[in-house]
Design a protein around this motif. Structure first.
Motif, PDB file in Angstrom:
ATOM      1  N   HIS A  96       3.154  11.733  -2.001  1.00 43.48           N
ATOM      2  CA  HIS A  96       2.300  11.814  -0.813  1.00 43.48           C
ATOM      3  C   HIS A  96       0.851  12.069  -1.222  1.00 43.48           C
ATOM      4  O   HIS A  96      -0.068  11.398  -0.744  1.00 43.48           O
ATOM      5  CB  HIS A  96       2.819  12.913   0.126  1.00 43.48           C
ATOM      6  N   THR A  97       0.641  13.014  -2.127  1.00 48.26           N
ATOM      7  CA  THR A  97      -0.706  13.330  -2.604  1.00 48.26           C
ATOM      8  C   THR A  97      -1.328  12.125  -3.313  1.00 48.26           C
ATOM      9  O   THR A  97      -2.500  11.789  -3.085  1.00 48.26           O
ATOM     10  CB  THR A  97      -0.673  14.549  -3.558  1.00 48.26           C
ATOM     11  N   ALA A  98      -0.567  11.451  -4.142  1.00 56.26           N
ATOM     12  CA  ALA A  98      -1.077  10.283  -4.870  1.00 56.26           C
ATOM     13  C   ALA A  98      -1.480   9.179  -3.899  1.00 56.26           C
ATOM     14  O   ALA A  98      -2.520   8.537  -4.072  1.00 56.26           O
ATOM     15  CB  ALA A  98      -0.024   9.777  -5.855  1.00 56.26           C
ATOM     16  N   ARG A  99      -0.691   8.958  -2.878  1.00 54.96           N
ATOM     17  CA  ARG A  99      -1.024   7.914  -1.892  1.00 54.96           C
ATOM     18  C   ARG A  99      -2.279   8.271  -1.117  1.00 54.96           C
ATOM     19  O   ARG A  99      -3.110   7.400  -0.832  1.00 54.96           O
ATOM     20  CB  ARG A  99       0.156   7.689  -0.958  1.00 54.96           C
ATOM     21  N   GLN A 100      -2.447   9.548  -0.776  1.00 61.08           N
ATOM     22  CA  GLN A 100      -3.664   9.972  -0.083  1.00 61.08           C
ATOM     23  C   GLN A 100      -4.890   9.758  -0.968  1.00 61.08           C
ATOM     24  O   GLN A 100      -5.915   9.256  -0.500  1.00 61.08           O
ATOM     25  CB  GLN A 100      -3.565  11.448   0.313  1.00 61.08           C
ATOM     26  N   LEU A 101      -4.779  10.139  -2.238  1.00 60.26           N
ATOM     27  CA  LEU A 101      -5.895   9.959  -3.167  1.00 60.26           C
ATOM     28  C   LEU A 101      -6.233   8.479  -3.341  1.00 60.26           C
ATOM     29  O   LEU A 101      -7.400   8.087  -3.376  1.00 60.26           O
ATOM     30  CB  LEU A 101      -5.582  10.593  -4.518  1.00 60.26           C
ATOM     31  N   GLN A 102      -5.208   7.665  -3.455  1.00 57.78           N
ATOM     32  CA  GLN A 102      -5.424   6.228  -3.626  1.00 57.78           C
ATOM     33  C   GLN A 102      -6.083   5.635  -2.382  1.00 57.78           C
ATOM     34  O   GLN A 102      -7.000   4.821  -2.493  1.00 57.78           O
ATOM     35  CB  GLN A 102      -4.099   5.539  -3.913  1.00 57.78           C
ATOM     36  N   ALA A 106      -9.649   3.874  -2.291  1.00 61.25           N
ATOM     37  CA  ALA A 106      -9.787   2.506  -1.797  1.00 61.25           C
ATOM     38  C   ALA A 106     -10.847   2.450  -0.712  1.00 61.25           C
ATOM     39  O   ALA A 106     -11.632   1.498  -0.662  1.00 61.25           O
ATOM     40  CB  ALA A 106      -8.449   1.994  -1.272  1.00 61.25           C
ATOM     41  N   GLY A 107     -10.915   3.461   0.138  1.00 56.29           N
ATOM     42  CA  GLY A 107     -11.939   3.522   1.174  1.00 56.29           C
ATOM     43  C   GLY A 107     -13.322   3.656   0.591  1.00 56.29           C
ATOM     44  O   GLY A 107     -14.274   3.036   1.062  1.00 56.29           O
ATOM     45  N   GLU A 108     -13.472   4.437  -0.474  1.00 53.19           N
ATOM     46  CA  GLU A 108     -14.765   4.616  -1.133  1.00 53.19           C
ATOM     47  C   GLU A 108     -15.192   3.353  -1.843  1.00 53.19           C
ATOM     48  O   GLU A 108     -16.381   3.050  -1.940  1.00 53.19           O
ATOM     49  CB  GLU A 108     -14.701   5.764  -2.140  1.00 53.19           C
ATOM     50  N   ASP A 109     -14.223   2.575  -2.343  1.00 53.62           N
ATOM     51  CA  ASP A 109     -14.529   1.341  -3.057  1.00 53.62           C
ATOM     52  C   ASP A 109     -14.759   0.180  -2.101  1.00 53.62           C
ATOM     53  O   ASP A 109     -15.026  -0.930  -2.529  1.00 53.62           O
ATOM     54  CB  ASP A 109     -13.378   0.972  -4.011  1.00 53.62           C
ATOM     55  N   GLU A 114      -4.618  -0.376   2.601  1.00 54.92           N
ATOM     56  CA  GLU A 114      -4.207   1.012   2.509  1.00 54.92           C
ATOM     57  C   GLU A 114      -3.201   1.217   1.417  1.00 54.92           C
ATOM     58  O   GLU A 114      -2.135   0.638   1.431  1.00 54.92           O
ATOM     59  CB  GLU A 114      -3.605   1.494   3.833  1.00 54.92           C
ATOM     60  N   GLY A 115      -3.560   2.034   0.449  1.00 58.87           N
ATOM     61  CA  GLY A 115      -2.603   2.458  -0.558  1.00 58.87           C
ATOM     62  C   GLY A 115      -2.378   1.488  -1.687  1.00 58.87           C
ATOM     63  O   GLY A 115      -1.715   1.823  -2.632  1.00 58.87           O
TER      64      GLY A 115
END
Length: 121
Positions: A96-102, A106-109, A114-115
């Motif tokens: 869950h944490t890894a998916r949130q970070l990804q 992705a939003g910053e890039d 999503e994900g």
């Protein structure tokens, strides 16, 4: 085919003529381009014998080809034989944490997906 593989036409011509073999990391891409199973490609190319990788063998690592249903973390843990509730909870939390970070990255890039790629086992 050469363009899709990122190779020169002469290099592709040489391995199609049986004069050379492509780099091993290209076999999966070649099989995908030709819409054939990578096992059959390796057998037909003479890289492996049919006995080296029997058609009915179940691989230890599952395919990364698209599946009709995405693989859930729970299903992956079941397949891996992870039964302990505490370990399962820990892994689910990490996933869950890894998916949130990804997703955040992705939003910053500027990536709207999503994900990114789904885990397939």
């Amino acid at each position: 085919m050469a363009r899709d593989l990122g190779m020169s036409q002469s290099a592709v011509g040489r391995f199609l003529d049986g004069k050379s073999l492509p780099h091993p990391q290209k076999f999966a891409s070649i099989a995908q381009i030709l819409s054939i199973d990578v096992r059959n490609l390796l057998v037909e190319a003479g890289v492996i014998s049919a006995n080296a990788w029997p058609e009915d063998a179940t691989p230890d690592v599952l395919s990364v080809t698209p599946q009709s249903q995405p693989l859930t973390p729970e299903a992956a843990m079941d397949a891996w034989g992870i039964r302990d509730a505490m370990i399962r909870s820990m892994l689910l939390s990490q996933i869950h944490t890894a998916r949130q970070l990804q997703a955040r990255q992705a939003g910053e890039d500027g990536d709207s997906s999503e994900g990114g790629a789904a885990a397939r086992g």
